[in-house]
Scaffold this active site. Sequence first.
Site, short mmCIF file in Angstrom:
data_model
loop_
_atom_site.label_atom_id
_atom_site.label_comp_id
_atom_site.label_asym_id
_atom_site.label_seq_id
_atom_site.Cartn_x
_atom_site.Cartn_y
_atom_site.Cartn_z
N ILE A 12 -26.38 -4.90 -1.14
CA ILE A 12 -26.08 -5.37 -2.49
C ILE A 12 -26.85 -6.64 -2.80
CG2 ILE A 12 -24.24 -6.02 -4.09
CD1 ILE A 12 -22.30 -4.51 -2.20
N LEU A 33 -29.75 -11.42 9.36
CA LEU A 33 -30.32 -10.10 9.65
C LEU A 33 -29.49 -9.28 10.63
CD1 LEU A 33 -34.18 -10.88 9.81
CD2 LEU A 33 -32.78 -10.13 7.85
N LYS A 84 -18.42 -5.72 6.63
CA LYS A 84 -17.88 -4.99 5.47
C LYS A 84 -17.32 -3.60 5.75
CE LYS A 84 -22.34 -2.93 4.22
NZ LYS A 84 -23.29 -2.67 3.14
N SER A 124 -13.50 -7.65 -2.86
CA SER A 124 -13.36 -6.20 -2.67
C SER A 124 -12.06 -5.70 -3.26
CB SER A 124 -13.40 -5.88 -1.18
OG SER A 124 -12.99 -4.56 -0.93
N TYR A 149 -10.51 -5.93 7.36
CA TYR A 149 -11.55 -6.22 6.37
C TYR A 149 -10.93 -6.68 5.06
CZ TYR A 149 -14.86 -5.38 2.61
OH TYR A 149 -15.63 -5.53 1.48
N LYS A 153 -10.95 -10.49 3.11
CA LYS A 153 -11.34 -10.75 1.72
C LYS A 153 -10.19 -11.43 0.96
CE LYS A 153 -15.57 -9.04 1.53
NZ LYS A 153 -16.74 -9.89 1.22
N LEU A 200 -19.52 6.28 3.10
CA LEU A 200 -19.72 7.70 2.83
C LEU A 200 -21.15 8.07 2.42
CD1 LEU A 200 -18.58 10.58 2.40
CD2 LEU A 200 -18.03 9.87 0.05
#
Length: 336
Positions: A12, A33, A84, A124, A149, A153, A200
């Site tokens: 993103i 990275l 993520k 999220s 996760y 957030k 997915l």
Amino acid sequence: MKVLVTGGMGYIGSHTCVQLAEAAITPVIVDNLSNAKAEVLARIEALTGIQPDFHLGDIRDETFLDSVFAVHDIQAVIHFAGLKAVGESVVKPLEYYDNNVNGTLVLVRSMRKAGVKSLVFSSSATVYGDPDSVPITEYSPTGATTNPYGRSKYMVEQCLSDLYAAENDWSITLLRYFNPVGAHASGTMGEDPQGIPNNLMPFIAQVAVGRRDHLSIFGNDYPTPDGTGVRDYIHVMDLADGHLAALRVVGQQPGLHIYNLGTGKGSSVLEMVEAFRLASQQPIPYEICPRRPGDIAECWADTGKAERELGWKATRTVAQMAADTWHWQSQNPQGY
């Protein structure tokens, strides 16, 4: 205007850097990275004619961040850096809290020392947990998250909310993403997860291009029309445009600004498989597996607040998401 983009070499973040550069906003990238490739920098330059300044380092390293702020006149920060994957977070919770929560606290301390008080945070829809009803608005309950996760957030959102309550000269924007998919229309940039994909669409794409034998679908007994999970999939370019809108409209306005970024429509796993089969004209073999811990049946966004206040709305369809993903994957069968 210079904007620090943490995690700017990631999926993103890199697409947002393209949109920033094309809007004459200068991105300065920080990335370790850990889930990105150095090649991305050349792809950004090829698309925009501008190679952003890139600093290799970790947001948990405060001395490193201080040095970046010292050499650039940064006006705002867009914060993508973090781990993520829902499934991975269940197995590696401490790593998720360290990267996502601790990393954000270090970043904000460094920002405060540099006098930079404009932050757009990559949050999220998982902060809503398993929703009582859909569509989900920004006023829906948060905190009952089902995995580390999502909890990480949510914790960051609470930390930033408390910061604003204590220091109300900050502009803090929380962008609650739904499910980013797709790729740049050129086919030169897209999602390239290292190892086995946790999401997915890149998994479907790797099956279609022959890198993987089949797709695993986790659960077909949810209370949804076809039994598979339903999510609000949003094209990554629409998502990038949402960051630009937030930066322009509220990025310099003191306040705590919260927006859902989605399409307002839900699609099931099997519907996404079929959309990709049509786009790629390739078979997508799959097998049904048990549900994953932490997954929920369905969620999609009410996006009215972002439309009204930011003048932003997702415009790209599921068919376009699938077509752009296939364009990227077929041109880059092994990724970057």
